[in-house]
Structures are given as C-alpha cells and as structure tokens.
Design a protein around this motif. Structure first.
Motif, PDB file in Angstrom:
ATOM      1  N   LYS A  93     -26.162   2.750 -52.623  1.00 46.11           N
ATOM      2  CA  LYS A  93     -26.597   3.857 -51.765  1.00 46.11           C
ATOM      3  C   LYS A  93     -27.141   5.046 -52.563  1.00 46.11           C
ATOM      4  O   LYS A  93     -27.570   6.043 -51.984  1.00 46.11           O
ATOM      5  CB  LYS A  93     -25.429   4.327 -50.890  1.00 46.11           C
ATOM      6  N   ILE A  94     -27.113   4.952 -53.883  1.00 44.88           N
ATOM      7  CA  ILE A  94     -27.626   6.047 -54.720  1.00 44.88           C
ATOM      8  C   ILE A  94     -29.146   5.952 -54.769  1.00 44.88           C
ATOM      9  O   ILE A  94     -29.706   4.942 -55.181  1.00 44.88           O
ATOM     10  CB  ILE A  94     -27.033   5.981 -56.135  1.00 44.88           C
ATOM     11  N   GLY A  95     -29.810   7.030 -54.358  1.00 43.93           N
ATOM     12  CA  GLY A  95     -31.253   7.028 -54.190  1.00 43.93           C
ATOM     13  C   GLY A  95     -32.044   7.115 -55.485  1.00 43.93           C
ATOM     14  O   GLY A  95     -31.490   7.303 -56.578  1.00 43.93           O
ATOM     15  N   PRO A  96     -33.364   7.022 -55.366  1.00 44.22           N
ATOM     16  CA  PRO A  96     -34.257   7.008 -56.542  1.00 44.22           C
ATOM     17  C   PRO A  96     -34.354   8.349 -57.250  1.00 44.22           C
ATOM     18  O   PRO A  96     -34.927   8.413 -58.353  1.00 44.22           O
ATOM     19  CB  PRO A  96     -35.607   6.605 -55.939  1.00 44.22           C
ATOM     20  N   GLU A  97     -33.837   9.415 -56.638  1.00 50.51           N
ATOM     21  CA  GLU A  97     -33.867  10.717 -57.297  1.00 50.51           C
ATOM     22  C   GLU A  97     -32.944  10.778 -58.510  1.00 50.51           C
ATOM     23  O   GLU A  97     -33.047  11.677 -59.352  1.00 50.51           O
ATOM     24  CB  GLU A  97     -33.481  11.827 -56.310  1.00 50.51           C
ATOM     25  N   VAL A  98     -32.037   9.794 -58.624  1.00 50.22           N
ATOM     26  CA  VAL A  98     -31.075   9.735 -59.726  1.00 50.22           C
ATOM     27  C   VAL A  98     -31.643   8.906 -60.872  1.00 50.22           C
ATOM     28  O   VAL A  98     -32.147   7.800 -60.659  1.00 50.22           O
ATOM     29  CB  VAL A  98     -29.732   9.133 -59.252  1.00 50.22           C
ATOM     30  N   ASN A  99     -31.567   9.450 -62.082  1.00 46.26           N
ATOM     31  CA  ASN A  99     -32.114   8.769 -63.260  1.00 46.26           C
ATOM     32  C   ASN A  99     -31.118   7.870 -63.971  1.00 46.26           C
ATOM     33  O   ASN A  99     -31.488   6.863 -64.570  1.00 46.26           O
ATOM     34  CB  ASN A  99     -32.635   9.798 -64.263  1.00 46.26           C
ATOM     35  N   ARG A 100     -29.837   8.238 -63.949  1.00 44.47           N
ATOM     36  CA  ARG A 100     -28.841   7.479 -64.698  1.00 44.47           C
ATOM     37  C   ARG A 100     -27.527   7.458 -63.914  1.00 44.47           C
ATOM     38  O   ARG A 100     -27.152   8.460 -63.289  1.00 44.47           O
ATOM     39  CB  ARG A 100     -28.619   8.117 -66.070  1.00 44.47           C
ATOM     40  N   ILE A 101     -26.836   6.329 -63.949  1.00 43.73           N
ATOM     41  CA  ILE A 101     -25.539   6.182 -63.276  1.00 43.73           C
ATOM     42  C   ILE A 101     -24.518   5.734 -64.311  1.00 43.73           C
ATOM     43  O   ILE A 101     -24.714   4.709 -64.979  1.00 43.73           O
ATOM     44  CB  ILE A 101     -25.608   5.139 -62.133  1.00 43.73           C
ATOM     45  N   TYR A 102     -23.447   6.504 -64.454  1.00 44.58           N
ATOM     46  CA  TYR A 102     -22.387   6.169 -65.404  1.00 44.58           C
ATOM     47  C   TYR A 102     -21.144   5.730 -64.627  1.00 44.58           C
ATOM     48  O   TYR A 102     -20.533   6.532 -63.921  1.00 44.58           O
ATOM     49  CB  TYR A 102     -22.052   7.385 -66.279  1.00 44.58           C
ATOM     50  N   VAL A 103     -20.802   4.469 -64.747  1.00 43.86           N
ATOM     51  CA  VAL A 103     -19.565   3.952 -64.155  1.00 43.86           C
ATOM     52  C   VAL A 103     -18.503   3.985 -65.244  1.00 43.86           C
ATOM     53  O   VAL A 103     -18.615   3.279 -66.248  1.00 43.86           O
ATOM     54  CB  VAL A 103     -19.757   2.515 -63.624  1.00 43.86           C
ATOM     55  N   VAL A 104     -17.489   4.828 -65.052  1.00 43.51           N
ATOM     56  CA  VAL A 104     -16.452   5.000 -66.072  1.00 43.51           C
ATOM     57  C   VAL A 104     -15.227   4.194 -65.667  1.00 43.51           C
ATOM     58  O   VAL A 104     -14.488   4.575 -64.756  1.00 43.51           O
ATOM     59  CB  VAL A 104     -16.080   6.491 -66.248  1.00 43.51           C
TER      60      VAL A 104
END
Length: 331
Positions: A26-37
């Motif tokens: 559900k995270i849109g294209p406006e986000v450049n990087r996703i960090y799953v910790v």
C-alpha cells in the motif's frame, strides 16, 4: 521551496509476518526507499519479506538482539540518513496505519510548516468510537502527561506511532539517549522540544483489526509516570534556566514554594486543632489560604507561558539557512 524530496519509510517489524506484505503493497510511488527493520523477530519477518516481496525499494535491516520499537526505528533513521533521504516516515507493520496517508504526513514538512508530523486518532469525534474504551482512557491520561513533559500542549494521541521527520532534525537527535521501547514516541517529543522543533498533528482514523496490542497501559503507567517526571524536570531546566531566563523562571519556583508553605502551615494547624479540640482562628486560616491561592496563581501563570512557548519556527529551516550562509561565505 524545494519540493523534490527523497522520502523513506521505516517499518519496525516484530511479530507482524501476517500483515507486513500488505503494508508494503500500500506504500505509494512517492516513497523512494522502504526499510524493514527485523527487530530479532521470532517469526523471521525480515527473511519472509526478502523471500516474498518483489518491491525493489525494500531494504531489510536486521537487529542482532531485540531493541524494541525505538531501537528499531533509530536503526532505520540511521540507514535513511546515510542513504541521503530527506524525509523519514515511520509506519508500523501491523496494518493499523494506512500507508496511503503518507502524502498527508510529509506535506507540512515539504512546505516548511513542520519538522515532525504525528498521527492523531482523536481528531474526528465520530471515529474514535472504534477505539477500545480502556485504550481511549489510557491515551487521554498519557496525552496529558506528555503535554507536561514534552511542552507540546497542542498535540494529542502520544502513543500514535505514525510519524514523519525531516532528516536535518533526525540528525540532531541523541539516538543513544532516546528510549528504545514503548516510551519511544513520547521520549522523542521531549527530545524534539529541546531542539525547538515544530511538531503538528495529522488527523487519521482509528483502525483496529484482530491483532492484539503489546502495549498494556496498566503495566507501563508507573514506568511512564517516572519518565515523564524526569523529562519534565529536564525540560524546565533546559528551557527556563539553562538556555533562557524569563518571568516564568521566577513564577514557577515562587509558586511551588508558596503553595508548599501554605499547605504545610495549614495542615499542621489543622492537625493541632483536631488534637486540642479548639477551632483554628480565622487569621490562621487566612495565613494558610493566601500563599496557597497566590502559589496556585503563579503556577498557572507559568503554565500559560509554557503553552504560549510551543515552537513555531521549523528547526530544519534554521539548519538549511545556516548551512546556506556557510556556503556563501566559502564562495
């Protein structure tokens, strides 16, 4: 104002294997990087995401030991700062936060109106009925305590973990001092106030699924109270005696002293009157009541000053202006 900001999302992950992929999707294209910790998750959420998620923006970070939500978020912040991200959004992996609201959380930061944005589930009175009554009461109590200790009197919903922060603010946070576990959201507000950062609420709906929260209000209220008192005393010392002096710096100790003196004087004479059976003279009652009344007024005056002193000029704009000035000097 520059609008092409690099946005990162940090997702602290502990026992959220069943919801994490849906959150990422559900995270849109406006986000450049996703960090799953992966916070040493017994379900190996990080490994599960790496095996089943095809989103190229995702980076998996592993904590060798469980650090709690605060420790996981701090690791995510550090990675995002190192990778040159401009705005860092924190979203829980349990599905209770709608990633489609990310644009609303980053907009005030991009527009230069805030340094840090925070979700508020209490904004829409028609929606808060979805929140369990005990949780609603606990959040109301914790919210008042947070207002006192953090100095952000215009905020609510202190345990809400849907947040966004500008990189220049995150870089100035003392990562090693911020609470690692459930006090993290509240403790970071105190740290932000010491920077005089601007924090605003973002309205959002309360959303609860079948997952059970690990936060038990009854178990943490004592710990939270002690930490709130610690942060309150530090904040008052920093803001009213170390960095600045004002009339409020006199009103608070004078008010506390008069209130305490009047209370001790009145209680001692009341006990003496009870033992002797002789009514306390009206003059003695007035000598007790007057400092209590005046002390209360001084304390209320201090609180009024503190409410008016909520930061209004974004910290990251000061940093950018300062850096820009240095660059001009070099040129």
């Amino acid at each position: 104002m520059e609008t092409l900001q690099k946005i990162a999302v940090v997702i602290p992950s502990f026992k959220v294997k069943g919801q994490i992929l849906d959150v990422i999707s559900k995270i849109g294209p406006e986000v450049n990087r996703i960090y799953v910790v992966d916070d040493c998750c017994p379900q190996e959420t990080g490994k599960y995401v790496s095996e089943h998620c095809t989103d190229l923006r995702v980076t998996i970070l592993h904590n060798p030991v469980n650090l709690g939500v605060g420790g996981a978020v701090m690791n995510g912040y550090a990675a995002a700062i190192q990778d040159g991200m401009d705005i860092i959004v924190k979203v829980d992996g349990d599905g209770q936060m709608d990633p489609r609201l990310i644009k609303q959380f980053v907009a005030p930061i991009i527009d230069g109106e805030a340094d840090y944005t925070k979700g508020n589930r209490f904004f829409d009175l028609e929606e808060i009925h979805a929140m369990p009554k005990m949780r609603l009461f606990g959040n109301a109590v914790l919210s008042f305590m947070t207002k006192l200790s953090s100095g952000y009197w215009d905020l609510f919903d202190p345990t809400n973990g849907f947040t966004a922060i500008h990189r220049d603010v995150a870089k100035h946070l003392p990562f090693h001092k911020i609470s690692n576990r459930y006090f993290f959201e509240t403790d970071i507000l105190f740290r932000l106030n010491t920077l005089r950062a601007v924090v605003i609420d973002i309205p959002m709906d309360a959303k609860y699924g079948e997952e059970e929260s690990n936060l038990k209000i009854s178990k943490i209220v004592g710990e939270f109270l002690a930490k709130h008192l610690r942060n309150l005393s530090k904040r008052i010392f920093y803001n009213y005696y170390l960095r600045n002096m004002s009339l409020a710096s006199i009103e608070l100790p004078l008010g506390v002293l008069m209130l305490a003196a009047g209370t001790v004087f009145g209680v001692s004479h009341w006990i003496s009157s009870m033992d002797s059976g002789v009514p306390t003279p009206a003059g003695t009652v007035m000598l007790s009541a007057l400092p209590i009344i005046l002390g209360t007024q001084f304390i209320l005056a201090f609180i009024g000053h503190d409410v008016a002193a909520v930061p209004h000029r974004p910290f990251h704009l000061k940093v950018q202006f300062k850096n820009h000035g240095r660059d001009q000097c070099k040129d």
